[in-house]
Design an enzyme around this catalytic site. Structure first.
Site, PDB file in Angstrom:
ATOM      1  N   GLN A  66      -0.774  -1.014   3.175  1.00 36.83           N
ATOM      2  CA  GLN A  66      -0.360  -0.992   4.575  1.00 36.83           C
ATOM      3  C   GLN A  66       0.953  -0.214   4.715  1.00 36.83           C
ATOM      4  OE1 GLN A  66      -1.824  -1.847   7.312  1.00 36.83           O
ATOM      5  NE2 GLN A  66      -3.642  -2.748   6.379  1.00 36.83           N
ATOM      6  N   SER A  67       0.906   1.051   4.363  1.00 36.25           N
ATOM      7  CA  SER A  67       2.106   1.884   4.357  1.00 36.25           C
ATOM      8  C   SER A  67       2.262   2.670   5.654  1.00 36.25           C
ATOM      9  CB  SER A  67       2.038   2.869   3.178  1.00 36.25           C
ATOM     10  OG  SER A  67       3.019   3.863   3.301  1.00 36.25           O
ATOM     11  N   ASN A  68       3.382   2.456   6.347  1.00 34.73           N
ATOM     12  CA  ASN A  68       3.675   3.240   7.545  1.00 34.73           C
ATOM     13  C   ASN A  68       3.870   4.716   7.188  1.00 34.73           C
ATOM     14  OD1 ASN A  68       3.818   0.970   9.412  1.00 34.73           O
ATOM     15  ND2 ASN A  68       5.694   0.420   8.344  1.00 34.73           N
ATOM     16  N   TYR A 104      -5.503   5.751   8.195  1.00 39.01           N
ATOM     17  CA  TYR A 104      -5.751   6.614   7.025  1.00 39.01           C
ATOM     18  C   TYR A 104      -7.148   7.214   7.119  1.00 39.01           C
ATOM     19  CZ  TYR A 104      -2.314   3.424   4.704  1.00 39.01           C
ATOM     20  OH  TYR A 104      -1.250   2.637   4.365  1.00 39.01           O
TER      21      TYR A 104
END
Length: 319
Positions: A66-68, A104
């Protein structure tokens, strides 16, 4: 330094209600208006310019599931017609299609999973693989770490100073969520360049203080040596408070959820449980413990709202 303009700047800087002991303001970098915004959006403008100048055609980066940062990178690459590979720590079962990972996939990014201790090897392997296929890949460190990411928040600090002057406000403290430390390093560098007097307080979302402070120091030294040919901040006090990390990155506890509820119900502003919710709670508790009164305080909202929707079940426990 060149950048590719993707954002609507400046982001708003407005007063918010917390208590009557200080005046509080918020810098709305959640409204950078690119793929749900955040501090990573400011940084990607500079990285994309560097990518184009170097003639690269494949963007590779690393982050959590869950990378911004990965969200912004994937969308930015797609916008410019570049292929993108995201190296994510975890496994395919960690993908929930409930937050950043939806984007993504919508952006068409390729994904490779790996364990945290295999990150360096995986990055090297994938970069070599792309080169062998005739691509010219460009690697961006996780979180947009590096001198270009630092510079993005030197520019943001200049923006804050201009807005504070327009409001006739002089800030005593600037608080923010600090992860890789690049955003905090940029603000400190901007303060040094412009001669600011604020105390810049990073509330750690993952790292312990010793490592966090060292990384910020290294970032500052690297930035000033590259662009100013000297280290300008050897004696700068770096405030990086790890009191609110909890059990680690992504750990959610009651005070964080209460902070999210408070900001939503009192200021109609959405925080997330991984970054800004934790930092907001940390700021309020820091101010209480230090008995800070009669000051002008700025909270930098660094974005991350999609994380709110990927941690719903954990949040539900405290509602």
């Amino acid at each position: 330094m060149r950048k590719i303009n993707l954002l609507k700047l400046p982001t708003p800087l407005e007063e918010i209600r917390i208590d009557n002991k200080n005046r509080y303001f918020i810098k709305r970098d959640d409204l950078t208006d690119f793929a749900l915004g955040g501090n990573k959006a400011r940084k990607i403008e500079f990285f994309l310019s560097d990518i184009k100048e170097k003639g690269c055609n494949y963007v590779v980066t690393y982050g959590s599931v869950q990378s911004n940062h990965c969200r912004i990178t994937a969308v930015a690459a797609a916008r410019l017609g570049l292929s993108c590979l995201l190296i994510l720590s975890g496994t395919e079962k960690d993908i929930s299609f409930s937050g950043n990972d939806i984007i993504y996939n919508l952006a068409g990014a390729s994904i490779r999973f790996c364990e945290v201790n295999e990150v360096s090897k995986t990055i090297e392997k994938e970069m070599n693989n792309l080169r062998s296929k005739g691509f010219n890949p460009y690697f961006i460190q996780g979180g947009g770490h590096g001198n270009l990411g630092t510079h993005a928040y030197v520019e943001a600090y200049k923006e804050i100073k201009q807005q504070s002057e327009e409001l006739n406000i002089s800030f005593d403290y600037i608080f923010l969520a600090s992860g890789t430390g690049t955003t905090q390093a940029g603000l400190i560098a901007g303060k040094t360049i412009l001669g600011g007097k604020e105390k810049i307080v990073g509330i750690s979302v993952a790292r312990r203080a010793a490592r966090g402070i060292n990384v910020i120091k290294d970032s500052l030294k690297s930035y000033f040596v590259e662009f100013y040919n000297e280290n300008l901040i050897e004696d700068e006090e770096i405030i990086f408070d790890d009191s609110y990390v909890g059990k680690g990155y992504g750990d959610i506890y009651k005070e964080v959820v209460d902070s999210i509820k408070f900001m939503l119900t009192n200021n109609s502003i959405i925080l997330d449980p991984v970054y800004t919710g934790k930092a907001f709670y940390g700021m309020c508790d820091y101010i209480k413990k230090k008995n800070i009164r009669g000051k002008n305080i700025l909270f930098v909202h660094t974005g991350g709202v999609p994380c709110l929707f990927s941690y719903g079940q954990k949040l539900k426990i405290f509602l």
